[in-house]
Design an enzyme around this catalytic site. Structure first.
Site, mmCIF file in Angstrom:
data_model
loop_
_atom_site.group_PDB
_atom_site.id
_atom_site.type_symbol
_atom_site.label_atom_id
_atom_site.label_comp_id
_atom_site.label_asym_id
_atom_site.label_seq_id
_atom_site.Cartn_x
_atom_site.Cartn_y
_atom_site.Cartn_z
ATOM 1 N N GLY A 708 7.082 4.301 24.201
ATOM 2 C CA GLY A 708 7.655 5.575 23.723
ATOM 3 C C GLY A 708 6.772 6.766 24.025
ATOM 4 C CD GLU A 711 8.456 12.041 17.998
ATOM 5 O OE1 GLU A 711 8.138 13.253 17.964
ATOM 6 O OE2 GLU A 711 9.594 11.632 17.712
#
Lengths: 744, 326
Positions: A708, A711
């Site tokens: 991921g 963020e």
């Protein structure tokens, strides 16, 4: 392409790119339904009190107006009945605002009426005619005052193991007695997401108990659940469509009052209602990054080993609902420190409820932690990268277990090389080009590599393409493209033979797009669904072609309209397999990360390096170079991933240098309410961002090895810039944003 | 936003005639200020009078200087070779303002009449003496970090003109040609066009009801040819100035023969500083002179808590601008 070219790791163009740039992609405010009406919200002009009178007569009589709805005449919303979670019961964490439920005002610009008319212009005009009178009560929107009554979140009170609870290893506040220490306070102002597409919804009651919502949301399933509950409907009676979302950055992770209002409006008028917030309303009617005060105490030995860290934080929340985020998480695990204390508190103010904003709490926390690391390195006269390396954690010091993978060291090395870290001078204010002072800074980011459960369906179509469906959304990163690549590799098909549909609650369930978890979660489900489809096709082929009965699903291939086995050992046309409807349809659930989750600590890591120039006379800051390096596991699409890293970095520039919403506490009302006052970076503020991916798989997260990136693209950017400003000028700015007034 | 009618005026006479009958009607050219304010319900004109067909056009050399029609667009004027050659500061002020889209729409006359960005003025939920005379000025004890420090009053501290063009026009002695409802024209120097807030911040300029800006004329001069506009803001582009300086110097053999100085972002109106010019004229073009000029320019500053930084920022901006043209 050759059939065996790998799609994963390529730079496939966005599958919906053409639709987006030609305007063919339909966003939630672009649906035209028969009998469509338009809703405009009227906001309160006080921050706290009661509505004593509401004059809607003029609005009611204005041309084209179909309804003016307020607490005086709103229909009963079943889900708005007392739940025992009212703000008067503070231990519960509160609950979302119930729009038009009572005469209470809880924040400035709270929706107090909805005007529905036959055109947007008429609705807007009539909204202006609604007149409210109030009984004011004393409000509090000031954080300094509010922080005096800061409290432990109810989630932490209920569960001492909650990440919001106080954390301790070693001795509490051990830095205080050390010889070499720093103790500083850091402030992040309220920041707003302001995606290009403003929040919008078209609510349509297709029958008295059937509701369809074309809605800007990051989670079609979550939105369906919220409004099914609100109207006491079976979930499958609510349909949520969010095929395209024009950016969100977290502010469409919750349901908001304007959505409830549009649904009420459609109920009252018996016609679909389209409601789009104005840019001004984006400051108040959806969430924002909370104003946060932080304090860090840190001590170290003379040779640069951290001995203690205390990190405290107070975040802003509303008076009616607790909002918490992981501001202190990075501090607990990033650096080796035998003594470590974190304390997280909330301050309830008369404002609307905040929500996660890109990088969420970690971006806030990392500004304090990574600034403090720079301050400590400066005190020790150490290179800040060397200081970080001396305190590098080889395993998770919070949970005392190994990392699933961690390649942060590689990121440091590459980033330092790309930014030209060797040019950095230990002494601030040393480098100069004419009137411009030059400086270099770094900031580290981390975010949990989370993987939840998701369902995906896969179907072989008669034309030889494979259709995959999932309720997940794509708020911009290119989810459909990444999923197409995963499916293409798993099935051995070229990407143009794959179609991945998303953004509808009627598709197989998946969670909201947020927390950098979509590729980890839905990506795994796509892979599982594709393998299951192969297996199903093998089963379908087996009766007629026995070689398939004993074949492994991995060996089965889809080639030129046939199901085949290696070496052309067997070959069955798709038409043979598709004789029964739905025969070649699978619907697969991939579970959330299991046992590995308790054995390993799983995080994505990033480091950002900034080169800035500060004008010696005028204090203007220009980011001349930004290098973002990420250890984010396998990168599915190099182009869209780099794009996401760059977008996150530019968001970090905004956070560092300009984003700042101002409330006048006397009125409890925002003074900044448009893009002339609330600055976000423009092209000229954004340098070419260089991106580097370690691109090493983490198979503990999922079988694709992804971790991921959404963020970590932002987390650590603001402190990298702040540290570079210090290196350039010798001025340490601990309250964002770093505007010229703080440097002149 | 209210309901309104729309008329395209074919002549100045027709335009002013409508305002005479309906004083609440409003002129519209580019609309980049007016429409914003209408959408925020700050202005609710019953009728818009479109000026775009009026013959207030052209950029031409006259005996008085360069004459620019009031209906010309910011982008056209900013890029015009005569402006670039003779008045670099004017060209730069135009092209550093707003965004390309806005510059393509906004007219010169409209730019001169743009309204303040003070957040209290722009939201009818707040009091504001400029919007509702006598209601009070919340900015004085509130958010004023980008409001004025020169020429302010107890009634208003707004930078009534937040833009750039008029700052450069004020520096280089531009003169406005105005036409009233009787068809009579008059000429007003831009330095006398704007009014300080005093006790009547609602009155921002000397325009009579219905009076139109026809043209701007800027006299050519050596100091104008050697000029610059420096703008300091919170981001690199598309932001109002925290402080700006339009300066022009005629320097010969190291001595300043004539000088022009105006400041933006710090004054209740575009701030011509004859005090700074006095220090510069006849003095050597050195940093010491520039520092003295900057100090003189800001001598009367009345900063408050959140805009105190502007005193030093404006001085430094001016020094930097002077260094650029010296």
């Amino acid at each position: 392409m050759k059939p065996n070219d790998k799609q994963i790791g390529s730079s496939l163009n966005r599958v919906d790119g053409r639709l987006k740039v030609t305007g063919a992609a339909k966003y939630s405010a672009e649906y035209e339904l028969p009998n469509l009406t338009y809703g405009v919200l009227v906001g309160s002009t006080i921050a706290k009190g009661r509505i004593t009178s509401l004059d809607t007569k003029a609005a009611q009589n204005a041309p084209g107006v179909l309804a003016v709805i307020s607490h005086l005449n709103s229909p009963k919303v079943p889900g708005f009945q007392p739940t025992g979670k009212e703000p008067s019961q503070p231990q519960t964490g509160g609950e979302p605002l119930k729009v038009f439920f009572d005469d209470k005002i809880r924040f400035n610009d709270q929706p107090i009426a909805l005007v529905v008319a036959d055109t947007l212009q008429r609705a807007r005009h009539a909204a202006r005619l609604v007149q409210a009178q109030y009984a004011r009560e004393t409000h509090q929107t000031n954080m300094v005052a509010g922080a005096k009554d800061a409290f432990l979140p109810s989630s932490a009170k209920k569960n001492p193991k909650s990440p919001m609870a106080d954390y301790q290893r070693g001795q509490p506040d051990a830095y205080q007695t050390a010889a070499l220490k720093i103790e500083q306070e850091y402030v992040i102002p309220t920041e707003h997401h302001h995606p290009m597409e403003m929040q919008s919804i078209t609510a349509h009651w297709e029958a008295p108990d059937r509701l369809t919502l074309y809605d800007k949301t990051q989670g079609t399933i979550g939105t369906r659940r919220d409004f099914a509950k609100e109207w006491n409907l079976p979930e499958d009676h609510v349909k949520v469509i969010a095929t395209y979302v024009g950016g969100a950055f977290g502010n469409a992770l919750h349901s908001w009052p304007h959505e409830s209002a549009a649904i009420i409006g459609a109920k009252v008028t018996g016609r679909p209602v389209k409601l789009m917030l104005t840019r001004e309303q984006m400051f108040t009617m959806v969430g924002y990054r909370p104003y946060t005060w932080q304090k860090i105490g840190m001590s170290a030995t003379a040779d640069g080993r951290i001995t203690a860290i205390t990190h405290e934080s107070i975040g802003q929340t509303s008076s009616y609902q607790e909002f918490t985020e992981s501001t202190l998480q990075q501090t607990r695990m990033m650096y080796q420190s035998p003594n470590l204390t974190t304390r997280y508190r909330l301050a309830a103010l008369d404002v609307s409820t905040p929500i996660w904003m890109r990088g969420p709490g970690e971006a806030t926390g990392s500004f304090a932690l990574e600034s403090a690391m720079d301050e400590m390195a400066h005190l020790l006269k150490l290179d800040p990268m060397e200081f970080r390396l001396r305190n590098y954690t080889e395993q998770d010091p919070e949970k005392n277990r190994p990392w699933s993978t961690k390649f942060l060291r590689e990121c440091y090395a590459k980033g330092a090389e790309l930014v030209g870290w060797n040019k950095r001078q230990l002494q601030p204010g040393t480098l100069r080009e004419g009137d411009w002072l030059l400086g270099y800074g770094m900031g580290v980011g981390t975010f949990g590599a989370n993987r939840g459960a998701a369902h995906v369906s896969a179907r072989l179509q008669p034309d030889g393409t494979v259709l995959l469906q999932c309720a997940t959304t794509d708020i911009g990163p290119g989810t459909g493209t990444a999923m197409t690549q995963i499916a293409a590799d798993t099935l051995g098909l070229p990407p143009e033979r794959i179609r991945f549909e998303l953004g509808q609650s009627g598709f197989p369930q998946a969670g909201s797009q947020g927390g950098s978890s979509t590729v980890n979660t839905v990506g795994q489900a796509v892979q599982d669904a594709c393998l299951a489809l192969k297996d199903r096709l093998r089963e379908l082929a087996a009766p007629g072609t026995p070689a398939f009965a004993t074949a492994k699903k991995e060996d089965v291939a889809l080639t030129d309209g046939h199901l085949t086995l290696p070496g052309n050992a067997a070959r069955v046309p798709f038409a043979t397999l598709l004789q029964q409807p739905d025969a070649a349809l699978v619907n697969v659930e991939s579970k959330a990360n299991g046992a590995d989750k308790d054995k390993f600590s799983m995080y994505s890591f990033s480091v950002h390096f900034a080169e800035v120039a500060v004008h010696a006379l005028t204090g203007e800051v220009r980011v001349r170079k930004l290098v973002s390096c990420a250890d984010a596991g396998t990168i599915i699409n190099l182009k869209t991933a780099a794009n996401q890293m760059k977008g996150g970095a530019v968001g970090g520039i905004g956070m560092a240098l300009m984003e700042h919403a101002v409330i006048d506490d006397r009125y409890g009302r925002y003074v900044t309410k448009d893009f002339a006052d609330y600055h976000v970076p423009v092209q000229a503020d954004a340098p070419a961002v260089e991106v580097f991916f370690v691109n090493q798989p983490d198979y503990h997260v999922n079988q694709l090895g992804t971790k991921g990136i959404g963020e970590i693209a932002t987390i650590g950017v603001a402190p990298a810039i702040a540290n570079a400003v210090f290196n350039a000028t010798g001025k340490r700015v601990r309250e964002l944003p770093i505007t010229p007034d703080k440097l002149v | 936003m209210n309901d309104f009618s729309y008329t395209q005026a074919a002549s100045a006479k027709e335009a002013t005639g409508i305002i005479k009958e309906k004083p609440q009607a409003a002129y519209i050219a580019g609309g980049t200020t007016l429409l914003d304010m209408m959408k925020a319900n700050l202005l609710e004109p019953p009728q818009l009078v479109d000026l775009n067909q009026l013959p207030f056009k052209g950029i031409e050399q006259t005996s008085d200087g360069l004459r620019i029609g009031a209906i010309e667009r910011m982008s056209t004027v900013g890029e015009h070779p005569l402006v670039v050659q003779q008045f670099p500061a004017v060209s730069q002020a135009l092209l550093l303002a707003a965004s390309p889209q806005l510059r393509n729409m906004a007219s010169i006359g409209g730019n001169i009449l743009q309204r303040t960005r003070c957040g209290y003025f722009r939201d009818a939920a707040f009091p504001c003496n400029k919007r509702v005379p006598g209601s009070g000025c919340p900015a004085i004890a509130g958010d004023h970090h980008n409001l004025a420090i020169l020429g302010v009053s107890d009634s208003c501290i707004a930078t009534a003109y937040p833009g750039d063009l008029s700052v450069a026009l004020a520096a280089f002695d531009a003169v406005l040609t105005l036409e009233n409802q009787k068809g009579k024209q008059r000429r007003v120097p831009i330095t006398e066009f704007y009014l300080l807030p005093g006790k009547t911040p609602q009155r921002e300029n000397v325009l009579e009801s219905g009076e139109l800006i026809v043209a701007v004329t800027i006299p050519g001069a050596a100091h104008a040819r050697r000029s610059t506009y420096l703008k300091v803001r919170e981001r690199s582009s598309y932001a109002y100035a925290l402080a700006s300086a339009a300066v022009g110097l005629d320097v010969q053999n190291g001595t300043i023969r004539t000088a022009r100085v105006a400041l933006g972002g710090v004054g209740a109106q575009p701030w011509r500083s004859r005090e700074a010019e006095k220090v510069l004229t006849g003095a050597p073009a050195t940093e010491a002179t520039f520092l003295a000029a900057a100090a003189a320019a800001l001598q009367g500053a009345q900063p408050l808590e959140h805009n105190r930084f502007k005193v030093e920022l404006a001085q430094n901006t001016l020094v930097r601008a002077l260094q650029q043209v010296a």
